[in-house]
Design a protein around this motif. Sequence first.
Motif, PDB file in Angstrom:
ATOM      1  N   HIS A 143       0.834  -1.194   0.000  1.00 21.59           N
ATOM      2  CA  HIS A 143       0.000   0.000   0.000  1.00 21.59           C
ATOM      3  C   HIS A 143       0.880   1.260   0.000  1.00 21.59           C
ATOM      4  O   HIS A 143       2.014   1.255   0.477  1.00 21.59           O
ATOM      5  CB  HIS A 143      -0.911   0.007   1.229  1.00 21.59           C
ATOM      6  CG  HIS A 143      -1.866  -1.154   1.265  1.00 21.59           C
ATOM      7  ND1 HIS A 143      -2.899  -1.295   0.364  1.00 21.59           N
ATOM      8  CD2 HIS A 143      -1.923  -2.244   2.081  1.00 21.59           C
ATOM      9  CE1 HIS A 143      -3.581  -2.402   0.634  1.00 21.59           C
ATOM     10  NE2 HIS A 143      -3.000  -3.002   1.663  1.00 21.59           N
ATOM     11  N   TYR A 144       0.319   2.350  -0.535  1.00 26.54           N
ATOM     12  CA  TYR A 144       1.013   3.647  -0.600  1.00 26.54           C
ATOM     13  C   TYR A 144       2.352   3.512  -1.344  1.00 26.54           C
ATOM     14  O   TYR A 144       3.376   4.054  -0.928  1.00 26.54           O
ATOM     15  CB  TYR A 144       1.253   4.229   0.790  1.00 26.54           C
ATOM     16  CG  TYR A 144      -0.001   4.354   1.609  1.00 26.54           C
ATOM     17  CD1 TYR A 144      -0.939   5.344   1.326  1.00 26.54           C
ATOM     18  CD2 TYR A 144      -0.243   3.477   2.666  1.00 26.54           C
ATOM     19  CE1 TYR A 144      -2.091   5.462   2.083  1.00 26.54           C
ATOM     20  CE2 TYR A 144      -1.400   3.583   3.423  1.00 26.54           C
ATOM     21  CZ  TYR A 144      -2.325   4.576   3.130  1.00 26.54           C
ATOM     22  OH  TYR A 144      -3.474   4.689   3.873  1.00 26.54           O
ATOM     23  N   ALA A 145       2.336   2.775  -2.440  1.00 28.18           N
ATOM     24  CA  ALA A 145       3.576   2.548  -3.187  1.00 28.18           C
ATOM     25  C   ALA A 145       4.120   3.859  -3.752  1.00 28.18           C
ATOM     26  O   ALA A 145       5.343   4.050  -3.809  1.00 28.18           O
ATOM     27  CB  ALA A 145       3.329   1.547  -4.319  1.00 28.18           C
ATOM     28  N   THR A 146       3.235   4.775  -4.143  1.00 28.90           N
ATOM     29  CA  THR A 146       3.696   6.053  -4.696  1.00 28.90           C
ATOM     30  C   THR A 146       4.433   6.868  -3.639  1.00 28.90           C
ATOM     31  O   THR A 146       5.516   7.417  -3.897  1.00 28.90           O
ATOM     32  CB  THR A 146       2.505   6.859  -5.247  1.00 28.90           C
ATOM     33  OG1 THR A 146       1.819   6.080  -6.228  1.00 28.90           O
ATOM     34  CG2 THR A 146       2.983   8.154  -5.873  1.00 28.90           C
ATOM     35  N   LEU A 147       3.852   6.980  -2.457  1.00 30.44           N
ATOM     36  CA  LEU A 147       4.496   7.720  -1.374  1.00 30.44           C
ATOM     37  C   LEU A 147       5.820   7.082  -0.981  1.00 30.44           C
ATOM     38  O   LEU A 147       6.829   7.774  -0.754  1.00 30.44           O
ATOM     39  CB  LEU A 147       3.564   7.788  -0.167  1.00 30.44           C
ATOM     40  CG  LEU A 147       4.115   8.478   1.079  1.00 30.44           C
ATOM     41  CD1 LEU A 147       4.436   9.936   0.785  1.00 30.44           C
ATOM     42  CD2 LEU A 147       3.128   8.371   2.236  1.00 30.44           C
ATOM     43  N   LEU A 148       5.851   5.765  -0.912  1.00 33.84           N
ATOM     44  CA  LEU A 148       7.095   5.071  -0.567  1.00 33.84           C
ATOM     45  C   LEU A 148       8.152   5.252  -1.653  1.00 33.84           C
ATOM     46  O   LEU A 148       9.348   5.296  -1.356  1.00 33.84           O
ATOM     47  CB  LEU A 148       6.810   3.585  -0.346  1.00 33.84           C
ATOM     48  CG  LEU A 148       5.956   3.247   0.877  1.00 33.84           C
ATOM     49  CD1 LEU A 148       5.667   1.757   0.926  1.00 33.84           C
ATOM     50  CD2 LEU A 148       6.644   3.696   2.161  1.00 33.84           C
ATOM     51  N   THR A 149       7.727   5.364  -2.903  1.00 34.80           N
ATOM     52  CA  THR A 149       8.678   5.617  -3.980  1.00 34.80           C
ATOM     53  C   THR A 149       9.324   6.982  -3.827  1.00 34.80           C
ATOM     54  O   THR A 149      10.535   7.143  -4.034  1.00 34.80           O
ATOM     55  CB  THR A 149       7.975   5.510  -5.341  1.00 34.80           C
ATOM     56  OG1 THR A 149       7.402   4.207  -5.481  1.00 34.80           O
ATOM     57  CG2 THR A 149       8.957   5.752  -6.486  1.00 34.80           C
ATOM     58  N   VAL A 150       8.528   7.976  -3.452  1.00 35.71           N
ATOM     59  CA  VAL A 150       9.081   9.312  -3.219  1.00 35.71           C
ATOM     60  C   VAL A 150      10.060   9.287  -2.054  1.00 35.71           C
ATOM     61  O   VAL A 150      11.145   9.881  -2.117  1.00 35.71           O
ATOM     62  CB  VAL A 150       7.940  10.313  -2.972  1.00 35.71           C
ATOM     63  CG1 VAL A 150       8.501  11.688  -2.612  1.00 35.71           C
ATOM     64  CG2 VAL A 150       7.045  10.421  -4.196  1.00 35.71           C
ATOM     65  N   LEU A 151       9.705   8.604  -0.967  1.00 34.09           N
ATOM     66  CA  LEU A 151      10.625   8.469   0.169  1.00 34.09           C
ATOM     67  C   LEU A 151      11.903   7.747  -0.241  1.00 34.09           C
ATOM     68  O   LEU A 151      13.004   8.094   0.221  1.00 34.09           O
ATOM     69  CB  LEU A 151       9.935   7.720   1.304  1.00 34.09           C
ATOM     70  CG  LEU A 151       8.852   8.476   2.068  1.00 34.09           C
ATOM     71  CD1 LEU A 151       8.158   7.548   3.061  1.00 34.09           C
ATOM     72  CD2 LEU A 151       9.450   9.669   2.804  1.00 34.09           C
ATOM     73  N   MET A 152      11.761   6.766  -1.112  1.00 35.75           N
ATOM     74  CA  MET A 152      12.930   6.041  -1.595  1.00 35.75           C
ATOM     75  C   MET A 152      13.843   6.949  -2.410  1.00 35.75           C
ATOM     76  O   MET A 152      15.076   6.873  -2.310  1.00 35.75           O
ATOM     77  CB  MET A 152      12.473   4.842  -2.443  1.00 35.75           C
ATOM     78  CG  MET A 152      13.500   3.709  -2.539  1.00 35.75           C
ATOM     79  SD  MET A 152      12.922   2.358  -3.601  1.00 35.75           S
ATOM     80  CE  MET A 152      11.242   2.173  -3.056  1.00 35.75           C
ATOM     81  N   PHE A 153      13.254   7.824  -3.211  1.00 33.82           N
ATOM     82  CA  PHE A 153      14.041   8.778  -3.986  1.00 33.82           C
ATOM     83  C   PHE A 153      14.821   9.714  -3.066  1.00 33.82           C
ATOM     84  O   PHE A 153      16.004  10.000  -3.303  1.00 33.82           O
ATOM     85  CB  PHE A 153      13.112   9.569  -4.904  1.00 33.82           C
ATOM     86  CG  PHE A 153      13.790  10.660  -5.681  1.00 33.82           C
ATOM     87  CD1 PHE A 153      14.727  10.358  -6.657  1.00 33.82           C
ATOM     88  CD2 PHE A 153      13.503  11.988  -5.435  1.00 33.82           C
ATOM     89  CE1 PHE A 153      15.358  11.366  -7.372  1.00 33.82           C
ATOM     90  CE2 PHE A 153      14.118  12.999  -6.137  1.00 33.82           C
ATOM     91  CZ  PHE A 153      15.053  12.686  -7.111  1.00 33.82           C
ATOM     92  N   ILE A 154      14.187  10.173  -1.999  1.00 39.10           N
ATOM     93  CA  ILE A 154      14.869  11.042  -1.038  1.00 39.10           C
ATOM     94  C   ILE A 154      16.006  10.288  -0.355  1.00 39.10           C
ATOM     95  O   ILE A 154      17.108  10.831  -0.168  1.00 39.10           O
ATOM     96  CB  ILE A 154      13.865  11.590  -0.011  1.00 39.10           C
ATOM     97  CG1 ILE A 154      12.810  12.444  -0.717  1.00 39.10           C
ATOM     98  CG2 ILE A 154      14.572  12.408   1.062  1.00 39.10           C
ATOM     99  CD1 ILE A 154      11.693  12.918   0.193  1.00 39.10           C
ATOM    100  N   CYS A 155      15.763   9.048   0.035  1.00 35.50           N
ATOM    101  CA  CYS A 155      16.814   8.242   0.677  1.00 35.50           C
ATOM    102  C   CYS A 155      17.984   8.006  -0.280  1.00 35.50           C
ATOM    103  O   CYS A 155      19.138   8.027   0.140  1.00 35.50           O
ATOM    104  CB  CYS A 155      16.242   6.910   1.152  1.00 35.50           C
ATOM    105  SG  CYS A 155      15.089   7.042   2.534  1.00 35.50           S
ATOM    106  N   CYS A 156      17.686   7.795  -1.556  1.00 37.47           N
ATOM    107  CA  CYS A 156      18.757   7.586  -2.529  1.00 37.47           C
ATOM    108  C   CYS A 156      19.560   8.872  -2.730  1.00 37.47           C
ATOM    109  O   CYS A 156      20.785   8.824  -2.882  1.00 37.47           O
ATOM    110  CB  CYS A 156      18.181   7.107  -3.862  1.00 37.47           C
ATOM    111  SG  CYS A 156      17.483   5.450  -3.822  1.00 37.47           S
ATOM    112  N   LEU A 157      18.907  10.020  -2.727  1.00 36.74           N
ATOM    113  CA  LEU A 157      19.634  11.277  -2.816  1.00 36.74           C
ATOM    114  C   LEU A 157      20.548  11.465  -1.626  1.00 36.74           C
ATOM    115  O   LEU A 157      21.659  11.990  -1.745  1.00 36.74           O
ATOM    116  CB  LEU A 157      18.654  12.449  -2.904  1.00 36.74           C
ATOM    117  CG  LEU A 157      17.940  12.675  -4.231  1.00 36.74           C
ATOM    118  CD1 LEU A 157      16.978  13.844  -4.117  1.00 36.74           C
ATOM    119  CD2 LEU A 157      18.946  12.953  -5.350  1.00 36.74           C
ATOM    120  N   ALA A 158      20.082  11.043  -0.443  1.00 40.43           N
ATOM    121  CA  ALA A 158      20.891  11.160   0.771  1.00 40.43           C
ATOM    122  C   ALA A 158      21.924  10.060   0.893  1.00 40.43           C
ATOM    123  O   ALA A 158      22.577   9.952   1.943  1.00 40.43           O
ATOM    124  CB  ALA A 158      19.980  11.147   1.992  1.00 40.43           C
TER     125      ALA A 158
END
Length: 363
Positions: free
Chosen positions: A240-255
Amino acid sequence: MNQPHKRYDLARLMFGILFIAILILACFWVIQPFILGFAWAGMVVIATWPLLLRVQKLTWGRRAPAVIIMTLLLVLLFVLPFSLVINSIVDNSGTLVNWLSKPENWHIPTLTWIENIPMVGDGLLATWQSMTADGGKKLVASVQPYAGASATWFVSQVAHVGRFMLHGTLMVVFSAILYSKGEAVATGIRHFALRLAAERGESAVILAGQAIRGVALGVVVTALVQALLGGIGLAVAGIHYATLLTVLMFICCLAQIGPSLILGAAVIWLYWTGDNTWGTALLVWGCLVTSLDNVLRPMLIRMGADLPLLLILSGVIGGLLAFGMIGLFIGPVVLAVSYRLMTAWINEVPQPLPAIPDVSEEI
């Protein structure tokens, strides 16, 4: 015949330097709120300038439509994802804190599937059963206060994200201006560099542009690819909430944290709910996505500039600590530009000769 020495008016020189220093400080004071946003915009425009030229060719050579398209892409790539994360956290913060603060919401699974792991399954299951004895009340009681405090602290940090959103908005505005006047701005910067340090200054500007492009390709593109692939895995696995988790994943990858934090939590959740098949499939997919940066990032960085990965990692972490979330983009660029300029300056002289061996040893 002795010519008289030229005499300098020391007071005039001192007051002139003092006036220039005061003028510089006053200018810095006035533009201080816009410095980070403008620096971020400059880095984005330099990194994406080739893409702007390609879009301009597709729009029949017209700059205005290309600028509009690139500005919309910046909004979709930078502003919109962070806005979605912030709004979601704020909307669900109360529910999350209340849920974590109630011990009855914590249920310890049996995890009997651990026994099927070869060689170590029996020992792991026995350890887990001993930790969760008496219904796991001791484990829940020891973890619950820390979980509630952590969630409360995380939500409280959202108040500081407004500054990042302000700089993000300024970045989009300044980027649109730089896209439309890019050639004139580049000519002005090169002219200033020539006036400051002749040909060496112009070479420094070119090296800086290469370093910025290398960081953008290596860090941002790699993070985007990993986040998209990881999001596909989450959606296929039914998280569930795969879109939101994808955005969080993008932020984690940037960091430079990587996608493993989000994907690992999703795998644990699938095993927790008993969906072992999709849990195993997502685990394998997550390992592939996590290891992708070891191949993709070095290749992309070397396409723009040959920069050490340790330099990029230090810049991302140091920039995050120094400037906040915007430092994810500014930190590695500052270190990369400094590294390239220092390397070019050192390489202007030949390398030292090998040490001359002691004559007594040869005798």
